[in-house]
Design an enzyme around this catalytic site. Structure first.
Site, PDB file in Angstrom:
ATOM      1  N   PHE A 100     -22.635 -36.086  17.218  1.00  0.00           N
ATOM      2  CA  PHE A 100     -22.610 -37.391  17.882  1.00  0.00           C
ATOM      3  C   PHE A 100     -23.776 -37.452  18.853  1.00  0.00           C
ATOM      4  CE2 PHE A 100     -19.272 -40.805  18.692  1.00  0.00           C
ATOM      5  CZ  PHE A 100     -18.891 -40.918  17.375  1.00  0.00           C
TER       6      PHE A 100
ATOM      7  N   GLN B 265     -21.716 -49.930  29.278  1.00  0.00           N
ATOM      8  CA  GLN B 265     -22.329 -49.393  28.057  1.00  0.00           C
ATOM      9  C   GLN B 265     -22.357 -50.446  26.950  1.00  0.00           C
ATOM     10  OE1 GLN B 265     -20.473 -46.088  25.471  1.00  0.00           O
ATOM     11  NE2 GLN B 265     -22.307 -45.173  26.350  1.00  0.00           N
TER      12      GLN B 265
ATOM     13  N   HIS C  92     -22.932 -50.543  23.287  1.00  0.00           N
ATOM     14  CA  HIS C  92     -23.009 -49.635  22.134  1.00  0.00           C
ATOM     15  C   HIS C  92     -24.040 -50.205  21.162  1.00  0.00           C
ATOM     16  CE1 HIS C  92     -21.818 -47.389  18.576  1.00  0.00           C
ATOM     17  NE2 HIS C  92     -20.982 -46.675  19.296  1.00  0.00           N
TER      18      HIS C  92
ATOM     19  N   LEU D 168     -16.915 -52.789  16.470  1.00  0.00           N
ATOM     20  CA  LEU D 168     -17.686 -51.546  16.512  1.00  0.00           C
ATOM     21  C   LEU D 168     -17.970 -50.941  15.138  1.00  0.00           C
ATOM     22  CD1 LEU D 168     -18.726 -49.668  18.852  1.00  0.00           C
ATOM     23  CD2 LEU D 168     -16.968 -48.099  18.074  1.00  0.00           C
TER      24      LEU D 168
ATOM     25  N   GLU E  90     -20.431 -44.483  15.803  1.00  0.00           N
ATOM     26  CA  GLU E  90     -21.584 -43.591  15.829  1.00  0.00           C
ATOM     27  C   GLU E  90     -21.434 -42.492  14.769  1.00  0.00           C
ATOM     28  OE1 GLU E  90     -22.638 -43.025  19.882  1.00  0.00           O
ATOM     29  OE2 GLU E  90     -23.286 -40.986  19.539  1.00  0.00           O
TER      30      GLU E  90
ATOM     31  N   ARG F   5     -26.750 -43.617  23.681  1.00  0.00           N
ATOM     32  CA  ARG F   5     -26.482 -45.004  23.298  1.00  0.00           C
ATOM     33  C   ARG F   5     -27.346 -46.008  24.051  1.00  0.00           C
ATOM     34  NH1 ARG F   5     -19.868 -44.694  22.927  1.00  0.00           N
ATOM     35  NH2 ARG F   5     -19.888 -43.578  20.954  1.00  0.00           N
TER      36      ARG F   5
ATOM     37  N   HIS G  60     -19.226 -52.310  25.189  1.00  0.00           N
ATOM     38  CA  HIS G  60     -18.284 -51.343  24.638  1.00  0.00           C
ATOM     39  C   HIS G  60     -17.434 -50.647  25.688  1.00  0.00           C
ATOM     40  CE1 HIS G  60     -16.790 -48.551  21.716  1.00  0.00           C
ATOM     41  NE2 HIS G  60     -17.348 -47.503  22.281  1.00  0.00           N
TER      42      HIS G  60
ATOM     43  N   ARG H 131     -22.200 -42.966  29.094  1.00  0.00           N
ATOM     44  CA  ARG H 131     -21.209 -42.046  28.509  1.00  0.00           C
ATOM     45  C   ARG H 131     -21.678 -41.567  27.147  1.00  0.00           C
ATOM     46  NH1 ARG H 131     -16.882 -42.559  24.771  1.00  0.00           N
ATOM     47  NH2 ARG H 131     -17.216 -44.797  24.580  1.00  0.00           N
TER      48      ARG H 131
HETATM   49  C1  LIG Z   1     -13.624 -49.603  18.544  1.00  0.00           C
HETATM   50  C2  LIG Z   1     -13.716 -48.494  19.519  1.00  0.00           C
HETATM   51  C3  LIG Z   1     -13.999 -47.207  19.086  1.00  0.00           C
HETATM   52  C4  LIG Z   1     -14.082 -46.160  20.001  1.00  0.00           C
HETATM   53  N1  LIG Z   1     -14.328 -44.890  19.553  1.00  0.00           N
HETATM   54  C5  LIG Z   1     -14.331 -43.853  20.420  1.00  0.00           C
HETATM   55  C6  LIG Z   1     -14.497 -42.515  19.975  1.00  0.00           C
HETATM   56  O1  LIG Z   1     -14.620 -42.256  18.797  1.00  0.00           O
HETATM   57  N2  LIG Z   1     -14.493 -41.536  20.898  1.00  0.00           N
HETATM   58  C7  LIG Z   1     -14.342 -41.769  22.228  1.00  0.00           C
HETATM   59  O2  LIG Z   1     -14.345 -40.826  23.007  1.00  0.00           O
HETATM   60  N3  LIG Z   1     -14.174 -43.042  22.688  1.00  0.00           N
HETATM   61  C8  LIG Z   1     -14.155 -44.073  21.821  1.00  0.00           C
HETATM   62  N4  LIG Z   1     -13.964 -45.346  22.280  1.00  0.00           N
HETATM   63  C9  LIG Z   1     -13.686 -45.560  23.703  1.00  0.00           C
HETATM   64  C10 LIG Z   1     -12.243 -45.191  23.976  1.00  0.00           C
HETATM   65  O3  LIG Z   1     -11.423 -45.536  22.898  1.00  0.00           O
HETATM   66  C11 LIG Z   1     -11.695 -45.883  25.212  1.00  0.00           C
HETATM   67  O4  LIG Z   1     -12.602 -45.730  26.259  1.00  0.00           O
HETATM   68  C12 LIG Z   1     -10.389 -45.246  25.613  1.00  0.00           C
HETATM   69  O5  LIG Z   1      -9.484 -45.304  24.548  1.00  0.00           O
HETATM   70  C13 LIG Z   1      -9.769 -45.896  26.835  1.00  0.00           C
HETATM   71  O6  LIG Z   1      -8.517 -45.288  27.011  1.00  0.00           O
HETATM   72  P1  LIG Z   1      -7.609 -45.589  28.273  1.00  0.00           P
HETATM   73  O7  LIG Z   1      -6.398 -44.761  28.136  1.00  0.00           O
HETATM   74  O8  LIG Z   1      -8.424 -45.469  29.500  1.00  0.00           O
HETATM   75  O9  LIG Z   1      -7.251 -47.112  28.117  1.00  0.00           O
HETATM   76  P2  LIG Z   1      -6.757 -47.953  26.829  1.00  0.00           P
HETATM   77  O10 LIG Z   1      -6.536 -47.141  25.620  1.00  0.00           O
HETATM   78  O11 LIG Z   1      -7.774 -49.018  26.791  1.00  0.00           O
HETATM   79  O12 LIG Z   1      -5.366 -48.466  27.277  1.00  0.00           O
HETATM   80  C14 LIG Z   1      -5.205 -49.358  28.352  1.00  0.00           C
HETATM   81  C15 LIG Z   1      -3.740 -49.652  28.519  1.00  0.00           C
HETATM   82  O13 LIG Z   1      -3.576 -50.404  29.710  1.00  0.00           O
HETATM   83  C16 LIG Z   1      -2.730 -51.512  29.454  1.00  0.00           C
HETATM   84  N5  LIG Z   1      -3.019 -52.534  30.455  1.00  0.00           N
HETATM   85  C17 LIG Z   1      -4.202 -53.117  30.742  1.00  0.00           C
HETATM   86  N6  LIG Z   1      -4.041 -53.974  31.757  1.00  0.00           N
HETATM   87  C18 LIG Z   1      -2.734 -53.932  32.119  1.00  0.00           C
HETATM   88  C19 LIG Z   1      -1.947 -54.594  33.091  1.00  0.00           C
HETATM   89  N7  LIG Z   1      -2.457 -55.493  33.931  1.00  0.00           N
HETATM   90  N8  LIG Z   1      -0.624 -54.312  33.164  1.00  0.00           N
HETATM   91  C20 LIG Z   1      -0.054 -53.428  32.313  1.00  0.00           C
HETATM   92  N9  LIG Z   1      -0.769 -52.753  31.377  1.00  0.00           N
HETATM   93  C21 LIG Z   1      -2.084 -53.014  31.285  1.00  0.00           C
HETATM   94  C22 LIG Z   1      -3.015 -51.876  28.028  1.00  0.00           C
HETATM   95  O14 LIG Z   1      -1.973 -52.646  27.481  1.00  0.00           O
HETATM   96  C23 LIG Z   1      -3.111 -50.469  27.409  1.00  0.00           C
HETATM   97  O15 LIG Z   1      -1.824 -49.983  27.171  1.00  0.00           O
HETATM   98  C24 LIG Z   1     -13.884 -46.408  21.375  1.00  0.00           C
HETATM   99  C25 LIG Z   1     -13.602 -47.704  21.814  1.00  0.00           C
HETATM  100  C26 LIG Z   1     -13.521 -48.739  20.898  1.00  0.00           C
HETATM  101  C27 LIG Z   1     -13.241 -50.113  21.394  1.00  0.00           C
END
Ligand SMILES: Cc1cc2nc3c(=O)[nH]c(=O)nc-3n(C[C@H](O)[C@H](O)[C@H](O)COP(=O)(O)OP(=O)(O)OC[C@H]3O[C@@H](n4cnc5c(N)ncnc54)[C@H](O)[C@@H]3O)c2cc1C
Length: 603
Positions: free
Chosen positions: A121, A234, A236, A250, A253, A309, A380, A415
């Site tokens: 990556f 970021q 992407h 998306l 990568e 990126r 992203h 990142r």
């Molecule tokens: C398409 C895509 C592909 C990706 N691929 C990769 C990858 O291969 N490798 C990598 O390392 N990263 C990747 N990323 C980035 C990574 O997925 C995210 O940065 C990461 O999953 C964020 O996780 P999190 O637990 O911080 O939040 P999230 O998984 O975004 O979860 C947030 C949670 O908060 C809740 N929430 C939000 N606001 C509120 C509120 N006001 N009240 C109650 N609940 C709320 C939502 O409902 C959800 O449950 C990717 C991102 C995308 C979009």
């Protein structure tokens, strides 16, 4: 007094993505009562969308890899404004967290001798991303949910937090509404973990889903905590650009990690023409060497498509601006070409990148095993967020913790791909552990009744203005403004206009109205999300104006170079006296001597 359902938890976790689930599991395992709140159904978090993999220096595919190399890669990628303590903990602890996930049932792809397979990556010196095809996030969420379900966590699904309460200088609880009935809920908690993910919906073109409206960052600021590095967004390099309805989705990568190459309309691999000095020694000189790298030759260096990126995204923008773009305003990403190199290439691509294959087939009518994809930058991820202590993840407001994308520090100015999923595991666990400890050490402190009433009335206020402007119109204009004036290429005059525009939008947002009742009313939800979107947008623009240089995800056309004087501090935003925000600088502590030596060693 408005009617409220009240819930008591020792620890309240807001957000059920990877970070929230891991925090909830850890807190529950330490014997405190845990409530877990999420905006949509459990399992539908952003994390489920993650494709390429989780970065951890397991050294399964290349035994030269270890936490030291991962640490230095992360600092280099973040351009040295990272919280280095977080980068150290992350690099040291992610292998253990990934193995733990495997022990809990995650089925990663395998090496021939049965170990967890790792792929290349951008910005990672060695193949480091443990993965499950291009559906790694799905496996992570499935495993964490399966494990968490047995820990006695109280899950509140389709519940959105709208206000946080503090009392006597520490966190006290939260107000939320449930989507189904529109009823208000009061959560009283001794400790709160924010794990609400990112802010992508502040921009028009984004890979993020509807939930990512910056709620956690905005709630934390409003409660008295501090934000950091908000200018570092970021973009992407590879999102879909066509058809318009799917613009921004998306393209992992992982495509480039499997040998995909970027070409302009003249058929040139333009990435070979712009290799930053600090990556030159690690980057292939020829396409041939690049191919050898992606197929595992340890003597080869990575192809320039796997530079960080921020850099790849800017090269794509340059190609498009200078008239060498694809028909729909992107460039070409070609994985089909590997048929020149390997037998049964189509089958190989479908096996390694099944989601990408289906995504393009179904959404764009393109077979990626035969035809190049058109791709361009998409908003992203945000590197900035809630300022936390590197070890405990506690914010500057006692009892309020943050983990995952909502927190700042680990990634600095940019990142590396894969470092988010490992961030969620490492710091989700730490946040859960320290939140449980905080809850044990502090008595319950109910939020002030008057404040709760006021917040409840405020949440329902859009119903009193049924003739007000539609919240969707304001959201649309906000996304347009952020995309055009605070996007991938920024200038002083655009940013000043953006700030002015935000003042107007805030006025309009305060007067939006909704009709209908409280059950499943997305207009009302959008009216409430708008407040957060405006706060994070103002934070991004304010910090972007102040950072008069280009670094990582932040590119100023009027200050295109990195400037040494901006490398020694983070920009922070504190709650202002008038309900706004105040910008300040926080010096980055000097790197510990042993870590400094590592940076030198792996230069
Ligand atoms: C398409 C895509 C592909 C990706 N691929 C990769 C990858 O291969 N490798 C990598 O390392 N990263 C990747 N990323 C980035 C990574 O997925 C995210 O940065 C990461 O999953 C964020 O996780 P999190 O637990 O911080 O939040 P999230 O998984 O975004 O979860 C947030 C949670 O908060 C809740 N929430 C939000 N606001 C509120 C509120 N006001 N009240 C109650 N609940 C709320 C939502 O409902 C959800 O449950 C990717 C991102 C995308 C979009």
């Amino acid at each position: 007094m408005l009617e409220l359902q009240t819930f008591d938890h020792d620890v309240l976790v807001i957000g059920a993505g990877g970070a929230g689930l891991r925090a909830a599991i850890e807190a529950a395992a330490r014997g405190v009562s845990v409530g877990l709140v999420c905006k949509s159904l459990l399992g539908k978090a952003h994390t489920v969308m993650a494709e390429g993999g989780v970065a951890a220096a397991l050294g399964n595919v290349d035994d030269r890899d270890n936490w030291r190399v991962h640490f230095t890669d992360t600092l280099r990628g973040g351009q040295y404004v990272n919280n280095w303590r977080m980068a150290e903990l992350h690099a040291r602890e992610s292998p253990e967290r990934v193995r733990e996930l495997e022990a809990w049932g995650a089925l990663f792809d395998r090496t021939e001798d049965g170990r967890i397979l790792q792929r290349n990556f951008g910005g990672h010196r060695y193949p480091r991303l443990a993965h499950v095809g291009d559906r790694t996030g799905l496996e992570m969420i499935r495993t964490l949910q399966d494990h968490g379900i047995h820990q006695g966590i109280d899950v509140h699904m389709e519940v959105t937090v709208v206000t946080l309460f503090s009392r006597e200088g520490r966190i006290a609880g939260a107000l939320a509404y449930d989507r189904e009935r529109g009823r208000l809920r009061l959560f009283r908690a001794r400790a709160v973990v924010i794990a609400t993910g990112g802010v992508g919906r502040a921009f028009k073109i984004t890979s993020n889903s509807w939930e990512y409206t910056g709620d956690g960052q905005s709630l934390a600021l409003q409660a008295g905590a501090v934000l950091q590095d908000m200018e570092f967004v970021q973009f992407h390099p590879t999102g879909m650009v066509w058809p318009p309805s799917v613009r921004g989705i998306l393209v992992t990568e992982g495509v480039r990690g499997e040998g995909g190459v970027l070409k302009n309309s003249e058929g040139r691999r333009f990435m070979f023409e712009d290799i930053p000095e600090n990556y030159r020694a690690q980057t292939a000189d020829t396409p041939e060497e690049g191919w050898r790298y992606v197929t595992g030759d340890k003597d080869a260096r990575r192809p320039p498509e796997l530079l960080t990126r921020d850099h790849v995204a800017r090269c794509i923008v340059r190609e498009v601006r200078e008239g060498r773009g694809s028909p729909h305003g992107g460039v070409f990403l070609d994985i089909a070409w590997i048929k020149e190199k390997i037998p049964r290439a189509a089958e190989h691509i479908r096996k390694k990148l099944p989601s990408m294959y289906h995504q393009f087939k179904q959404l764009a009518g393109i077979d990626i095993t035969t035809t190049p994809m058109e791709v361009g930058p998409t908003t992203h991820y945000i590197m900035g967020g809630i300022r936390v202590d590197g070890d405990s993840q506690m914010s500057t407001l006692p009892g309020l913790f943050a983990a995952g994308e909502a927190a700042a520090g680990l990634h600095g100015a940019n990142r590396l791909g894969g470092n988010s999923l490992s961030d969620l595991l490492v710091f989700g666990k730490r946040a859960g552990e320290f939140a449980a400890e905080f809850a044990r050490g502090h008595p319950a402190l109910p939020p002030d009744g008057g404040e709760v009433n006021e917040a409840a009335r405020d949440a329902l206020a859009p119903f009193d203005r049924s003739n007000g402007e539609s919240p969707y119109a304001v959201q649309h204009d906000l996304q347009d403004l952020m995309q055009t004036q605070a996007g991938i290429v920024r200038t002083e005059s655009d940013l000043l206009q953006a700030l002015e525009g935000l003042v107007q939008l805030r006025r309009r947002a305060a007067a939006v109205g909704v009709t209908g009742n409280r059950e499943f009313n997305p207009g009302w939800h959008t009216a409430l999300d708008l407040r957060h979107l405006l706060t994070v947008s103002e934070a991004i623009v304010t910090a972007a104006l102040a950072r008069k240089e280009s670094r990582g995800g932040h590119f100023r056309e009027d200050f295109p170079e990195k400037r040494t004087e901006f490398g020694g501090f983070n920009f922070v935003l504190r709650p202002g006296a008038d309900g706004g925000m105040e910008l300040d600088r926080e010096p980055i502590p000097p790197l510990r001597e042993d870590l400094k030596q590592l940076v030198e060693e792996f230069k």
